[in-house]
Design a protein around this motif. Structure first.
Motif, mmCIF file in Angstrom:
data_model
loop_
_atom_site.group_PDB
_atom_site.id
_atom_site.type_symbol
_atom_site.label_atom_id
_atom_site.label_comp_id
_atom_site.label_asym_id
_atom_site.label_seq_id
_atom_site.Cartn_x
_atom_site.Cartn_y
_atom_site.Cartn_z
ATOM 1 N N PHE A 117 0.958 -0.995 0.115
ATOM 2 C CA PHE A 117 -0.033 -0.172 0.030
ATOM 3 C C PHE A 117 0.899 1.448 -0.171
ATOM 4 O O PHE A 117 2.339 1.218 0.734
ATOM 5 C CB PHE A 117 -0.751 -0.145 1.146
ATOM 6 C CG PHE A 117 -2.102 -1.317 0.798
ATOM 7 C CD1 PHE A 117 -3.025 -0.733 0.465
ATOM 8 C CD2 PHE A 117 -1.327 -2.237 1.752
ATOM 9 C CE1 PHE A 117 -3.998 -2.125 0.201
ATOM 10 C CE2 PHE A 117 -2.362 -3.815 1.673
ATOM 11 C CZ PHE A 117 -3.631 -3.213 1.218
ATOM 12 N N ASP A 118 0.586 1.589 -0.560
ATOM 13 C CA ASP A 118 1.053 4.202 0.135
ATOM 14 C C ASP A 118 1.102 4.186 1.128
ATOM 15 O O ASP A 118 1.021 3.915 1.793
ATOM 16 C CB ASP A 118 0.173 5.046 -1.051
ATOM 17 C CG ASP A 118 -0.422 4.148 -2.244
ATOM 18 O OD1 ASP A 118 0.671 3.486 -3.132
ATOM 19 O OD2 ASP A 118 -1.090 5.262 -3.449
ATOM 20 N N PRO A 119 2.610 4.370 0.331
ATOM 21 C CA PRO A 119 3.682 5.269 2.123
ATOM 22 C C PRO A 119 3.013 6.517 3.011
ATOM 23 O O PRO A 119 1.982 7.002 1.724
ATOM 24 C CB PRO A 119 4.678 5.714 1.312
ATOM 25 C CG PRO A 119 4.764 5.692 0.018
ATOM 26 C CD PRO A 119 3.802 4.686 -1.050
ATOM 27 N N ILE A 120 2.849 6.139 3.831
ATOM 28 C CA ILE A 120 2.258 7.563 4.560
ATOM 29 C C ILE A 120 3.775 8.142 5.420
ATOM 30 O O ILE A 120 3.961 7.481 4.965
ATOM 31 C CB ILE A 120 1.438 7.668 5.536
ATOM 32 C CG1 ILE A 120 2.038 6.717 6.897
ATOM 33 C CG2 ILE A 120 0.332 7.041 5.242
ATOM 34 C CD1 ILE A 120 1.250 5.736 7.812
ATOM 35 N N ALA A 121 3.375 9.617 5.189
ATOM 36 C CA ALA A 121 5.069 10.170 5.481
ATOM 37 C C ALA A 121 4.403 9.934 7.204
ATOM 38 O O ALA A 121 3.757 10.847 7.910
ATOM 39 C CB ALA A 121 4.899 12.184 5.244
ATOM 40 N N VAL A 122 5.662 10.694 7.835
ATOM 41 C CA VAL A 122 5.076 10.402 9.867
ATOM 42 C C VAL A 122 6.364 11.609 10.035
ATOM 43 O O VAL A 122 7.942 10.907 9.789
ATOM 44 C CB VAL A 122 5.049 9.209 9.590
ATOM 45 C CG1 VAL A 122 4.627 9.180 12.052
ATOM 46 C CG2 VAL A 122 4.105 8.342 10.138
ATOM 47 N N GLN A 123 5.907 12.559 10.908
ATOM 48 C CA GLN A 123 6.917 13.231 11.666
ATOM 49 C C GLN A 123 6.634 14.162 12.783
ATOM 50 O O GLN A 123 5.456 14.091 13.333
ATOM 51 C CB GLN A 123 7.565 14.481 10.740
ATOM 52 C CG GLN A 123 8.390 16.074 11.427
ATOM 53 C CD GLN A 123 8.892 16.871 10.349
ATOM 54 O OE1 GLN A 123 7.722 16.901 9.612
ATOM 55 N NE2 GLN A 123 9.992 17.640 10.857
ATOM 56 N N CYS A 124 7.222 13.160 13.575
ATOM 57 C CA CYS A 124 7.159 14.012 15.654
ATOM 58 C C CYS A 124 8.631 14.766 15.928
ATOM 59 O O CYS A 124 9.033 14.449 15.503
ATOM 60 C CB CYS A 124 7.039 12.487 16.105
ATOM 61 S SG CYS A 124 5.737 10.945 15.728
ATOM 62 N N ASN A 125 7.765 15.496 16.724
ATOM 63 C CA ASN A 125 9.051 16.833 17.587
ATOM 64 C C ASN A 125 9.439 15.847 18.180
ATOM 65 O O ASN A 125 9.484 14.913 18.708
ATOM 66 C CB ASN A 125 8.223 18.073 17.714
ATOM 67 C CG ASN A 125 7.286 17.829 18.989
ATOM 68 O OD1 ASN A 125 7.560 16.732 19.395
ATOM 69 N ND2 ASN A 125 6.568 19.490 18.710
#
Length: 163
Positions: free
Chosen positions: A132-140
């Protein structure tokens, strides 16, 4: 088949090149080439409803749901820094075959505040996979979400490729 009438019918492969549909009384309804006969046998392994990621303290919680599953062995969560080269993060056992909603979750450590890409890979009992298509994840650094909750809608999931 006469217009306005309905029949009970049976699909019968007649040979390697052709199949036929017969009414319950034995009357031939239609003959057609095998490639058309096999279209009804195509079954998607899962119907993905959502794939989400949520930042928590020093971790990322992944959740996903399926509407149905057919011969689903397991899911793999994969991670990438460049959205091209992925490595396996975890495997989660699938429900096998289910006509009901299934909910899954997995938590992994998060030690970076860089954008990371995650994708879900589904593997059938026969070893065939669907990515499945990727998701972008960014956490501080404090673990608070920064554009972190992302859903993968069913429509996009159906556009994914089978490998």
């Amino acid at each position: 088949m006469p217009e306005g009438k309905s029949f009970d019918w049976t699909h019968v492969p007649t040979n390697e090149d052709e199949s036929a549909i017969y009414a319950s009384d034995g009357t031939l309804i239609k003959r057609f080439p095998v490639p058309y006969a096999d279209l009804s046998a195509v079954v998607l392994p899962i119907e993905l409803i959502a794939f989400q990621a949520e930042c928590m303290d020093n971790a990322i919680q992944f959740t996903w749901s399926t509407a149905t599953e057919t011969n689903n062995e397991y899911f793999t969560i994969e991670r990438s820094e460049d959205a091209v080269h992925y490595t396996e993060v975890a495997r989660v056992q699938g429900a096998g075959t289910s006509a009901f909603r299934q909910d899954y979750s997995f938590m992994t450590d998060n030690t970076t505040n860089k954008t990371m890409y995650y994708r879900l890979r589904q593997t059938d009992t026969d070893g065939i996979t669907e990515v499945f298509d990727p998701i972008a994840v960014q956490c501080n650094a404090a673990g608070a979400a920064r554009a972190c909750l992302i859903e993968e809608p069913l429509a996009a999931a159906l556009g994914s490729g089978i490998q």
